[in-house]
Design an enzyme around this catalytic site. Structure first.
Site, PDB file in Angstrom:
ATOM      1  CG  ASN A 100      48.024  38.401  45.156  1.00 15.17           C
ATOM      2  OD1 ASN A 100      47.577  38.597  44.028  1.00 15.17           O
ATOM      3  ND2 ASN A 100      47.763  37.311  45.836  1.00 15.17           N
ATOM      4  CG  ASN A 128      45.729  35.056  42.140  1.00 12.81           C
ATOM      5  OD1 ASN A 128      45.390  33.876  42.225  1.00 12.81           O
ATOM      6  ND2 ASN A 128      44.866  36.040  41.946  1.00 12.81           N
ATOM      7  CB  CYS A 131      42.096  35.360  39.785  1.00 13.42           C
ATOM      8  SG  CYS A 131      40.632  36.391  39.918  1.00 13.42           S
ATOM      9  CG  ASN A 193      41.906  33.086  45.091  1.00 13.20           C
ATOM     10  OD1 ASN A 193      40.883  33.739  45.304  1.00 13.20           O
ATOM     11  ND2 ASN A 193      42.943  33.588  44.464  1.00 13.20           N
ATOM     12  CB  THR A 194      37.030  33.055  45.888  1.00 10.32           C
ATOM     13  OG1 THR A 194      37.533  33.355  44.584  1.00 10.32           O
ATOM     14  CG2 THR A 194      37.295  34.212  46.814  1.00 10.32           C
ATOM     15  N   GLY A 244      40.711  31.189  54.357  1.00 11.13           N
ATOM     16  CA  GLY A 244      39.340  30.808  53.999  1.00 11.13           C
ATOM     17  C   GLY A 244      38.405  30.872  55.179  1.00 11.13           C
ATOM     18  N   GLY A 266      40.639  37.486  55.284  1.00  4.71           N
ATOM     19  CA  GLY A 266      40.115  38.192  54.119  1.00  4.71           C
ATOM     20  C   GLY A 266      38.795  38.884  54.388  1.00  4.71           C
TER      21      GLY A 266
HETATM   22  C1  LIG Z   1      36.818  41.383  47.208  1.00  2.90           C
HETATM   23  C2  LIG Z   1      37.890  40.341  47.122  1.00  2.90           C
HETATM   24  C3  LIG Z   1      38.991  40.557  46.284  1.00  2.90           C
HETATM   25  C4  LIG Z   1      40.007  39.605  46.197  1.00  2.90           C
HETATM   26  N1  LIG Z   1      41.087  39.848  45.390  1.00  2.90           N
HETATM   27  C5  LIG Z   1      42.118  38.944  45.354  1.00  2.90           C
HETATM   28  C6  LIG Z   1      43.301  39.209  44.582  1.00  2.90           C
HETATM   29  O1  LIG Z   1      43.463  40.262  43.957  1.00  2.90           O
HETATM   30  N2  LIG Z   1      44.273  38.253  44.557  1.00  2.90           N
HETATM   31  C7  LIG Z   1      44.160  37.078  45.265  1.00  2.90           C
HETATM   32  O2  LIG Z   1      45.070  36.246  45.217  1.00  2.90           O
HETATM   33  N3  LIG Z   1      43.053  36.823  46.024  1.00  2.90           N
HETATM   34  C8  LIG Z   1      42.046  37.722  46.077  1.00  2.90           C
HETATM   35  N4  LIG Z   1      40.939  37.466  46.863  1.00  2.90           N
HETATM   36  C9  LIG Z   1      40.855  36.196  47.623  1.00  2.90           C
HETATM   37  C10 LIG Z   1      41.242  36.390  49.095  1.00  2.90           C
HETATM   38  O3  LIG Z   1      42.574  36.842  49.211  1.00  2.90           O
HETATM   39  C11 LIG Z   1      41.055  35.078  49.900  1.00  2.90           C
HETATM   40  O4  LIG Z   1      41.868  34.070  49.320  1.00  2.90           O
HETATM   41  C12 LIG Z   1      39.609  34.590  49.897  1.00  2.90           C
HETATM   42  O5  LIG Z   1      38.721  35.677  50.036  1.00  2.90           O
HETATM   43  C13 LIG Z   1      39.331  33.569  51.004  1.00  2.90           C
HETATM   44  O6  LIG Z   1      39.549  34.104  52.285  1.00  2.90           O
HETATM   45  P1  LIG Z   1      38.370  34.715  53.209  1.00  2.90           P
HETATM   46  O7  LIG Z   1      37.281  33.680  53.255  1.00  2.90           O
HETATM   47  O8  LIG Z   1      39.005  34.988  54.537  1.00  2.90           O
HETATM   48  O9  LIG Z   1      37.901  35.968  52.526  1.00  2.90           O
HETATM   49  C14 LIG Z   1      39.907  38.407  46.958  1.00  2.90           C
HETATM   50  C15 LIG Z   1      38.800  38.209  47.792  1.00  2.90           C
HETATM   51  C16 LIG Z   1      37.802  39.149  47.896  1.00  2.90           C
HETATM   52  C17 LIG Z   1      36.645  38.884  48.817  1.00  2.90           C
END
Ligand SMILES: Cc1cc2nc3c(=O)[nH]c(=O)nc-3n(C[C@H](O)[C@H](O)[C@H](O)COP(=O)(O)O)c2cc1C
Length: 304
Positions: A100, A128, A131, A193-194, A244, A266
């Site tokens: 990533n 990505n 973010c 993503n978040t 997600g 995640g």
């Molecule tokens: C602590 C943390 C760090 C993350 N860092 C990245 C990142 O560096 N690059 C990225 O594309 N997504 C990043 N994400 C997003 C996750 O890959 C994922 O898309 C998001 O958490 C939703 O999935 P989940 O609900 O299963 O956690 C991060 C999420 C968390 C919680």
């Protein structure tokens, strides 16, 4: 007979559809003692950039009902240290590692794609453009279809490896973003993503996170993610990786029903570092119990 869990996404042959999500699984190595890495379909590295990044000041993680907020700020070792210190481990694992990455400018994105393209141990790239926790870059590309098209075009020209584009849910029209990435030559899309959020410490009358806002993940975001994967699957002919709030095998299979070919786990890995592997086992059990011989038959099989 054991159900067939194998899928192919963006030219990557996976033994099963379960990957770990970027930022929640380090560079793979950190989780090797908790998970049989060869039991999962693939793992995705922490987001990489040209220069190392220290990330945001703390506190940068907080639990919320149904999930967590993070504002890590894309802390990572940078591409040079990744190549020197992290890649040798990837060589030891017979599971595709997806890198990533992100940049602050289109040129930086393209340079990262070029650098990662040259690493044989990297099976695929996940760009990505989504973010929410950094001031520059990231989200700008993820909220404007024209910017997304330009950045994905530049990455596409820089790599022949499978190119996955990771989308942000912080948009009004996810389908137009997905279309722009498809038009620019993406091989697959990953979403979501978040979601941007906030947590407040009432007694101190302050935001909990030093960054004030952060990215919401975990079970709270699952309904939004399912809706977006479903909408994109209807509109765009690219394979989708659903992400997600996937905490168990049923959650993962729901994403496959709405149109995902694979999924990423995640936040669940923070609760149980072995979550992704447990989800693979649970999927196999569900398929066997329900007489489904091949997981591919469930992709987009939602009945409406
Ligand atoms: C602590 C943390 C760090 C993350 N860092 C990245 C990142 O560096 N690059 C990225 O594309 N997504 C990043 N994400 C997003 C996750 O890959 C994922 O898309 C998001 O958490 C939703 O999935 P989940 O609900 O299963 O956690 C991060 C999420 C968390 C919680």
């Amino acid at each position: 007979m054991k159900p067939d869990l194998s899928v192919t996404i963006a030219g990557l042959e996976l033994r099963n559809p379960v990957m770990t999500a970027s930022g929640t699984f380090g560079y793979g190595e950190e989780f090797a003692e908790y998970v049989d890495l060869e039991a999962i379909g693939a793992f995705v590295t922490k987001g990489l950039s040209l220069k190392p990044r220290a990330g945001n000041p703390t506190p940068r993680i907080v639990e919320t009902p149904g999930g967590m907020l993070n504002a890590i700020g894309l802390q990572n070792v940078g591409i040079d240290a990744f190549t020197e210190k992290k890649v040798p481990f990837l060589r030891t694992v017979a599971t595709p590692a997806i890198a990533n990455f992100f940049g602050n400018t289109i040129d930086e994105y393209a340079e990262m794609a070029r650098r990662l393209d040259a690493i044989p141990e990297v099976a695929g790239l996940e760009v990505n453009i989504s973010c929410p926790n950094v001031k520059q870059g990231g989200i700008v590309f993820g909220t404007d279809p024209r910017c997304a098209f330009e950045v994905v075009t530049a990455c596409r020209e820089a790599t022949i490896k499978p190119l996955i584009v990771k989308l942000s849910p912080n948009v009004t029209d996810i389908v137009s973003m997905a279309r722009a990435c498809a038009d620019a030559g993406a091989d697959a899309l990953s979403l979501i993503n978040t979601l941007t959020g906030m947590a407040i410490d009432l007694d101190r009358r302050r935001p909990v996170l030093a960054n004030i806002t952060g990215g919401l993940s975990g079970p709270a975001v699952k309904p939004v993610a399912l809706r977006m994967v479903w909408q994109v699957a209807q509109a765009v002919a690219l394979p989708i990786i659903g992400i997600g709030g996937i905490m168990n095998a049923r959650d993962a299979l729901e994403f496959i029903l709405v149109g995902a070919t694979a999924v990423q786990v995640g936040t669940a890995s923070f609760i149980n570092p072995g979550a992704a592997q447990a989800i693979v086992a649970g999927m196999e059990t569900w398929l066997a119990e329900n007489g489904v011989g091949d997981v591919k038959s469930l992709i987009g099989a939602l009945e409406i």
